[in-house]
Design a protein around this motif. Structure first.
Motif, PDB file in Angstrom:
ATOM      1  N   TYR A 360       6.089  28.261  53.643  1.00  0.00           N
ATOM      2  CA  TYR A 360       5.502  27.709  53.080  1.00  0.00           C
ATOM      3  C   TYR A 360       5.457  26.243  53.878  1.00  0.00           C
ATOM      4  O   TYR A 360       5.570  25.696  54.371  1.00  0.00           O
ATOM      5  N   ASP A 361       3.909  25.824  52.683  1.00  0.00           N
ATOM      6  CA  ASP A 361       3.253  24.647  53.295  1.00  0.00           C
ATOM      7  C   ASP A 361       3.512  23.272  52.743  1.00  0.00           C
ATOM      8  O   ASP A 361       3.473  22.004  53.058  1.00  0.00           O
ATOM      9  N   GLY A 362       4.063  23.303  51.808  1.00  0.00           N
ATOM     10  CA  GLY A 362       4.750  22.943  50.730  1.00  0.00           C
ATOM     11  C   GLY A 362       3.829  21.414  50.490  1.00  0.00           C
ATOM     12  O   GLY A 362       3.690  20.569  49.595  1.00  0.00           O
ATOM     13  N   ASP A 363       2.909  22.348  50.069  1.00  0.00           N
ATOM     14  CA  ASP A 363       1.585  21.669  49.311  1.00  0.00           C
ATOM     15  C   ASP A 363       1.368  22.382  48.705  1.00  0.00           C
ATOM     16  O   ASP A 363       0.100  23.383  47.966  1.00  0.00           O
ATOM     17  N   ASN A 364       1.435  22.068  46.964  1.00  0.00           N
ATOM     18  CA  ASN A 364       2.637  23.074  45.970  1.00  0.00           C
ATOM     19  C   ASN A 364       1.242  22.391  44.556  1.00  0.00           C
ATOM     20  O   ASN A 364       1.154  21.120  44.190  1.00  0.00           O
ATOM     21  N   ARG A 365       0.649  23.436  44.185  1.00  0.00           N
ATOM     22  CA  ARG A 365       0.547  23.308  42.032  1.00  0.00           C
ATOM     23  C   ARG A 365       1.044  23.850  41.894  1.00  0.00           C
ATOM     24  O   ARG A 365       2.582  24.135  42.045  1.00  0.00           O
ATOM     25  N   SER A 366       1.381  23.030  40.290  1.00  0.00           N
ATOM     26  CA  SER A 366       2.799  23.168  39.492  1.00  0.00           C
ATOM     27  C   SER A 366       2.761  24.476  38.827  1.00  0.00           C
ATOM     28  O   SER A 366       3.935  25.177  38.443  1.00  0.00           O
ATOM     29  N   GLY A 367       2.116  25.805  39.523  1.00  0.00           N
ATOM     30  CA  GLY A 367       1.972  27.244  39.389  1.00  0.00           C
ATOM     31  C   GLY A 367       2.713  27.857  40.339  1.00  0.00           C
ATOM     32  O   GLY A 367       2.714  28.663  40.673  1.00  0.00           O
ATOM     33  N   ASP A 368       3.236  26.784  40.838  1.00  0.00           N
ATOM     34  CA  ASP A 368       3.324  28.009  42.765  1.00  0.00           C
ATOM     35  C   ASP A 368       4.957  27.493  43.185  1.00  0.00           C
ATOM     36  O   ASP A 368       5.167  28.025  43.963  1.00  0.00           O
ATOM     37  N   TRP A 369       5.790  27.556  42.158  1.00  0.00           N
ATOM     38  CA  TRP A 369       7.295  27.856  41.582  1.00  0.00           C
ATOM     39  C   TRP A 369       7.420  29.167  42.327  1.00  0.00           C
ATOM     40  O   TRP A 369       6.795  30.182  42.339  1.00  0.00           O
ATOM     41  N   ILE A 370       9.153  29.119  43.009  1.00  0.00           N
ATOM     42  CA  ILE A 370       9.137  30.176  43.689  1.00  0.00           C
ATOM     43  C   ILE A 370      10.643  30.532  43.410  1.00  0.00           C
ATOM     44  O   ILE A 370      11.295  32.106  42.776  1.00  0.00           O
ATOM     45  N   ALA A 371      11.184  30.081  41.718  1.00  0.00           N
ATOM     46  CA  ALA A 371      12.684  30.213  40.886  1.00  0.00           C
ATOM     47  C   ALA A 371      12.331  29.731  39.776  1.00  0.00           C
ATOM     48  O   ALA A 371      11.823  28.286  39.985  1.00  0.00           O
ATOM     49  N   GLY A 372      12.695  30.118  38.711  1.00  0.00           N
ATOM     50  CA  GLY A 372      12.577  29.686  37.588  1.00  0.00           C
ATOM     51  C   GLY A 372      13.945  29.810  36.529  1.00  0.00           C
ATOM     52  O   GLY A 372      14.157  31.200  36.535  1.00  0.00           O
ATOM     53  N   TYR A 373      14.369  28.761  35.756  1.00  0.00           N
ATOM     54  CA  TYR A 373      15.596  29.291  35.046  1.00  0.00           C
ATOM     55  C   TYR A 373      15.693  28.710  33.896  1.00  0.00           C
ATOM     56  O   TYR A 373      14.942  27.694  33.147  1.00  0.00           O
ATOM     57  N   VAL A 374      16.046  28.980  32.306  1.00  0.00           N
ATOM     58  CA  VAL A 374      16.246  28.355  31.297  1.00  0.00           C
ATOM     59  C   VAL A 374      17.329  28.568  30.912  1.00  0.00           C
ATOM     60  O   VAL A 374      18.635  29.385  31.064  1.00  0.00           O
ATOM     61  N   MET A 375      17.437  27.698  30.038  1.00  0.00           N
ATOM     62  CA  MET A 375      18.756  27.631  29.694  1.00  0.00           C
ATOM     63  C   MET A 375      18.878  26.770  27.922  1.00  0.00           C
ATOM     64  O   MET A 375      17.839  26.378  27.794  1.00  0.00           O
ATOM     65  N   VAL A 376      20.027  26.846  27.540  1.00  0.00           N
ATOM     66  CA  VAL A 376      19.819  26.469  26.295  1.00  0.00           C
ATOM     67  C   VAL A 376      21.263  25.761  25.874  1.00  0.00           C
ATOM     68  O   VAL A 376      22.350  26.051  26.351  1.00  0.00           O
TER      69      VAL A 376
END
Length: 411
Positions: A360-376
């Motif tokens: 990865y080059d580190g120049d990301n858009r907000s849709g370029d995530w590599i992991a996501g987590y949901v909490m309640v």
């Protein structure tokens, strides 16, 4: 039975919008146009056309028009930004119920949107469309830095630039300004978002949240999160009523999801950033679903199809009893060496999109995530803490290799 066909544009993961499951037992037949990157997830469906370069490929519109001309659909469905205008134009052509072109343009084009809302007394930042570089130069003479330059129909913070001085302005001019761009004054203050649902022209769901980091600063922190406002937060009811006013002043479709972003200034003003006639990106819909039981995408789809709702909808002003939150992790500059197995304590849903060995080059858009987590969580403060703790957990359980610099050749 041509009237039983449903044309669906989808740049979404199948898990986010399983249209075939939502139509089980109804007799409707899906015709899917999907991004090539999502084709494998939809391979079990019988009628799927997949395309690369999904945002810009004109063959998508050609194929859709052929489908409409051959088998006029009962409905045309779009969930993602590039498809909102495609679907609206086809509805105009085929006289299909739903959001038409005029409405889609106002929700999609940031200049048209701000022009319409400013006319009706909604506060927006000073802005101007950039047709030629002189438009930007003249705006910079009129207003103080910082300035924000971004595409009029963009999303995910792609090609968004914050200009803080003349030097950064000159650097942008030297690189060149893309067509269909606008400039606006930078608004200093936290950003809130409101996600919800309009059914039969009534606001039936509105859930305010706030960013942890935001869609620009995540590049420095490597994570972006949202936290639903608790019932005791005085901003919650204010934002619901603000959303109601904004929607009333726009050509809002009869049935639509929406995603609103608004700044809260130090002067206690609310200044609109933008509003979209679609569901939010990232895992915001999943966080809302986990906390409230409301699947906005499914409810929106069923409303467009004229099908009964599967779950009761709470009143728009009624706060959720639990606070949902989510966090997206972004890549650093380097090669991803290893990822954590599973999810951290407290995560009720997770999705990993990064792959070990990827550079990865580190120049990301907000849709370029590599992991996501949901909490309640039980309360807004606990929900924010869960965002930070989850990001810290990921950081501690992930390893990166720095990019290898090429040695200069002796030749």
């Amino acid at each position: 039975m041509s009237e039983r066909n449903v044309l669906v544009f989808s740049n979404s993961h199948y898990a986010d919008a399983p249209y075939d499951k939502w139509l089980e037992g109804t007799g409707y037949r899906l015709q899917m146009i999907v991004s090539a990157s999502k084709a494998a997830e939809h391979a079990h469906l019988p009628d799927v056309s997949a395309f690369a370069d999904y945002w810009n490929n004109p063959r998508i519109e050609q194929t859709a028009l052929e489908i409409v001309n051959k088998r006029p659909p009962a409905q045309i469905i779009a969930r993602c930004e590039p498809d909102i205008l495609r679907a609206a134009k086809l509805r105009d052509i085929a006289d299909v119920a739903g959001q038409r072109w005029h409405s889609a343009v106002v929700f999609r084009d940031k200049v048209a949107m701000k022009t319409a809302l400013a006319h009706h007394g909604i506060t927006v930042p000073a802005f101007a469309r950039i047709d030629i570089p002189l438009d930007l130069l003249h705006f910079a003479e009129q207003y103080k830095y910082p300035l924000v330059v971004k595409p009029t129909t963009g999303s995910g913070s792609v090609d968004t630039h914050v200009l803080r001085d003349d030097q950064e302005l000159q650097q942008l001019l030297d690189r060149g300004i893309r067509p269909h761009t606008e400039v606006e004054q930078f608004v200093d203050g936290p950003m809130y978002i409101v996600d919800g649902l309009v059914l039969d022209n009534e606001l039936l769901a509105a859930h305010p949240s706030r960013y942890v980091n935001d869609c620009l600063s995540f590049r420095a922190t490597h994570y972006l999160g949202t936290v639903m406002l608790g019932p005791d937060n005085p901003m919650r009811s204010r934002l619901v009523e603000y959303t109601r006013r904004v929607l009333a002043r726009l050509p809002t479709p009869q049935h639509t999801a929406f995603h609103l972003e608004v700044f809260h200034t130090s002067d206690d003003d609310l200044v609109l950033c933008e509003i979209a006639s679609r569901t939010a990106g990232g895992m915001i819909p999943a966080a809302l679903r986990a906390a409230t039981g409301l699947d906005i995408d499914r409810a929106w789809f069923h409303a467009q199809m004229g099908l009964p709702q599967q779950t009761p909808l709470p009143p728009a002003g009624q706060p959720a009893t639990m606070c949902g939150s989510h966090v997206l992790i972004y890549p650093r500059q380097g090669t991803l060496d290893s990822l954590p197995a599973g999810a951290p304590p407290g995560a009720v849903q997770h999705r990993v999109r990064g792959t070990a060995g990827t550079r990865y080059d580190g120049d990301n858009r907000s849709g370029d995530w590599i992991a996501g987590y949901v909490m309640v969580s039980d309360g807004e403060r606990a929900a924010e803490q869960a965002v930070h703790e989850t990001a810290q957990w990921f950081e501690a359980t992930t390893t990166w290799k720095p990019l290898q610099r090429k040695e200069p050749s002796c030749r």
